[in-house]
Design a protein around this motif. Structure first.
Motif, short mmCIF file in Angstrom:
data_model
loop_
_atom_site.label_atom_id
_atom_site.label_comp_id
_atom_site.label_asym_id
_atom_site.label_seq_id
_atom_site.Cartn_x
_atom_site.Cartn_y
_atom_site.Cartn_z
N ALA A 1 17.23 28.18 -62.98
CA ALA A 1 16.66 28.27 -64.33
C ALA A 1 17.49 29.20 -65.21
CB ALA A 1 15.22 28.76 -64.25
N ILE A 2 17.87 30.33 -64.69
CA ILE A 2 18.67 31.28 -65.46
C ILE A 2 20.03 30.66 -65.80
CG2 ILE A 2 19.92 33.48 -65.30
CD1 ILE A 2 17.42 34.57 -63.79
N ARG A 3 20.65 30.02 -64.83
CA ARG A 3 21.96 29.41 -65.06
C ARG A 3 21.87 28.32 -66.14
NH1 ARG A 3 22.78 27.80 -60.27
NH2 ARG A 3 22.41 25.59 -60.59
N VAL A 4 20.86 27.46 -66.04
CA VAL A 4 20.68 26.37 -67.01
C VAL A 4 20.42 26.92 -68.40
CG1 VAL A 4 19.12 24.49 -67.67
CG2 VAL A 4 19.96 24.65 -65.32
N ALA A 5 19.49 27.85 -68.53
CA ALA A 5 19.14 28.40 -69.84
C ALA A 5 20.29 29.20 -70.43
CB ALA A 5 17.88 29.26 -69.74
N ASP A 6 21.04 29.90 -69.59
CA ASP A 6 22.18 30.66 -70.08
C ASP A 6 23.26 29.73 -70.63
OD1 ASP A 6 23.55 33.15 -70.54
OD2 ASP A 6 24.86 32.64 -68.86
N ASN A 7 23.40 28.58 -70.02
CA ASN A 7 24.38 27.60 -70.46
C ASN A 7 23.96 26.94 -71.78
OD1 ASN A 7 26.72 25.95 -70.27
ND2 ASN A 7 25.48 24.31 -69.39
N ILE A 8 22.69 26.60 -71.91
CA ILE A 8 22.18 25.90 -73.09
C ILE A 8 21.91 26.86 -74.25
CG2 ILE A 8 20.22 24.55 -73.98
CD1 ILE A 8 22.18 23.01 -72.19
N LYS A 9 21.42 28.04 -73.94
CA LYS A 9 21.02 29.03 -74.93
C LYS A 9 19.97 28.49 -75.91
CE LYS A 9 25.21 31.75 -74.53
NZ LYS A 9 25.11 31.72 -73.11
N PRO A 10 18.81 28.10 -75.35
CA PRO A 10 17.72 27.64 -76.22
C PRO A 10 17.18 28.82 -77.03
CG PRO A 10 16.92 27.97 -74.00
CD PRO A 10 18.41 28.19 -73.95
N HIS A 11 16.26 28.54 -77.92
CA HIS A 11 15.64 29.60 -78.72
C HIS A 11 14.60 30.37 -77.90
CE1 HIS A 11 17.21 26.78 -81.76
NE2 HIS A 11 17.61 27.92 -82.30
N ALA A 12 14.05 29.71 -76.89
CA ALA A 12 13.07 30.33 -75.99
C ALA A 12 13.02 29.51 -74.71
CB ALA A 12 11.68 30.36 -76.64
N VAL A 13 12.50 30.12 -73.65
CA VAL A 13 12.23 29.39 -72.42
C VAL A 13 10.73 29.43 -72.17
CG1 VAL A 13 14.50 29.77 -71.36
CG2 VAL A 13 12.65 31.39 -70.92
N GLU A 14 10.23 28.37 -71.54
CA GLU A 14 8.84 28.33 -71.13
C GLU A 14 8.83 28.19 -69.62
OE1 GLU A 14 4.69 25.94 -72.01
OE2 GLU A 14 6.57 24.83 -72.12
N VAL A 15 8.26 29.16 -68.95
CA VAL A 15 8.20 29.11 -67.48
C VAL A 15 6.83 28.60 -67.06
CG1 VAL A 15 9.93 30.91 -67.13
CG2 VAL A 15 7.53 31.55 -67.31
N LEU A 16 6.88 27.75 -66.04
CA LEU A 16 5.66 27.23 -65.45
C LEU A 16 5.73 27.45 -63.95
CD1 LEU A 16 6.21 25.26 -68.08
CD2 LEU A 16 4.22 24.15 -67.11
N PRO A 17 4.70 27.98 -63.34
CA PRO A 17 3.47 28.42 -63.98
C PRO A 17 3.62 29.82 -64.59
CG PRO A 17 3.30 28.78 -61.64
CD PRO A 17 4.63 28.11 -61.88
N ALA A 18 2.70 30.14 -65.49
CA ALA A 18 2.71 31.45 -66.15
C ALA A 18 2.30 32.57 -65.20
CB ALA A 18 1.78 31.43 -67.35
N THR A 19 1.88 32.21 -64.02
CA THR A 19 1.40 33.19 -63.03
C THR A 19 2.52 33.69 -62.11
OG1 THR A 19 0.80 31.35 -61.58
CG2 THR A 19 -0.93 32.24 -63.02
#
Length: 190
Positions: A120-138
């Motif tokens: 998840a970190i690798r993917v989001a770091d590559n894309i650089k979205p405005h925010a990430v939403e993690v599931l589940p929130a727990t």
């Protein structure tokens, strides 16, 4: 953080709508600024967009779940022309296309084990979205801290929240805001 201000209006709860019929309540709700559309089909989008914009709220369309949207650059271009303000997606290529179109982008990440955290970190770091939403929130606090340190992005949490205590716990772990379809949680202001 621009996303938290401009999309969520610094609120810590966003409405998740699975059925088009549920939209009106989210539009009228005083604590909701951002509405995540998690279903329906493309034929309803123009009407939904007009209603949400008339209420001065922000509609983010989960393009993986809304039927009829091409899962390609042309599909993203079409929904941008229709007036969609932002997207939610698990697909990196669609996130990239949406950023190129100037849409708000929330990268949805499913966290099931320590390997999925790294991915998840690798993917989001590559894309650089405005925010990430993690599931589940727990998820555990250390996961949120690791994501925040690595990504420096707003972190939203969705799924498996039922009570106000669940929401407070998620926010206490470092999640910036939650997305939920449970109306009684829309009233939480922390």
């Amino acid at each position: 953080m621009d996303f938290l201000t401009k999309v969520l209006s610094n609120r810590n709860v966003a409405a998740a709508i699975r059925r088009v019929e549920d939209l009106e309540e989210a539009i009228r709700h005083p604590n909701i600024n951002a509405i995540f559309l998690l279903g329906g089909d493309i034929n309803y989008l123009p009407t939904l967009i007009k209603r949400v914009r008339a209420a001065d709220k922000v509609l983010l369309t989960h393009i993986d779940l809304v039927e009829g949207i091409g899962k390609d650059r042309a599909g993203i271009h079409l929904i941008k022309r229709m007036g969609v303000q932002g997207i939610v997606t698990t697909k990196s290529n669609l996130a990239k296309f949406a950023k190129e179109e100037g849409l708000w982008v929330v990268q949805r990440l499913f966290i099931v084990d320590s390997e999925s955290v790294k991915t998840a970190i690798r993917v989001a770091d590559n894309i650089k979205p405005h925010a990430v939403e993690v599931l589940p929130a727990t998820i555990p606090q250390y996961v949120i801290q690791e994501m925040r340190k690595s990504l420096n992005l707003p972190i939203l949490g969705g799924g498996l929240l039922k009570t106000e205590e669940d929401v407070k716990e998620a926010l206490g772990k470092g999640i910036d805001a939650i997305t939920t379809s449970l109306r009684h949680l829309w009233n939480i202001v922390l």
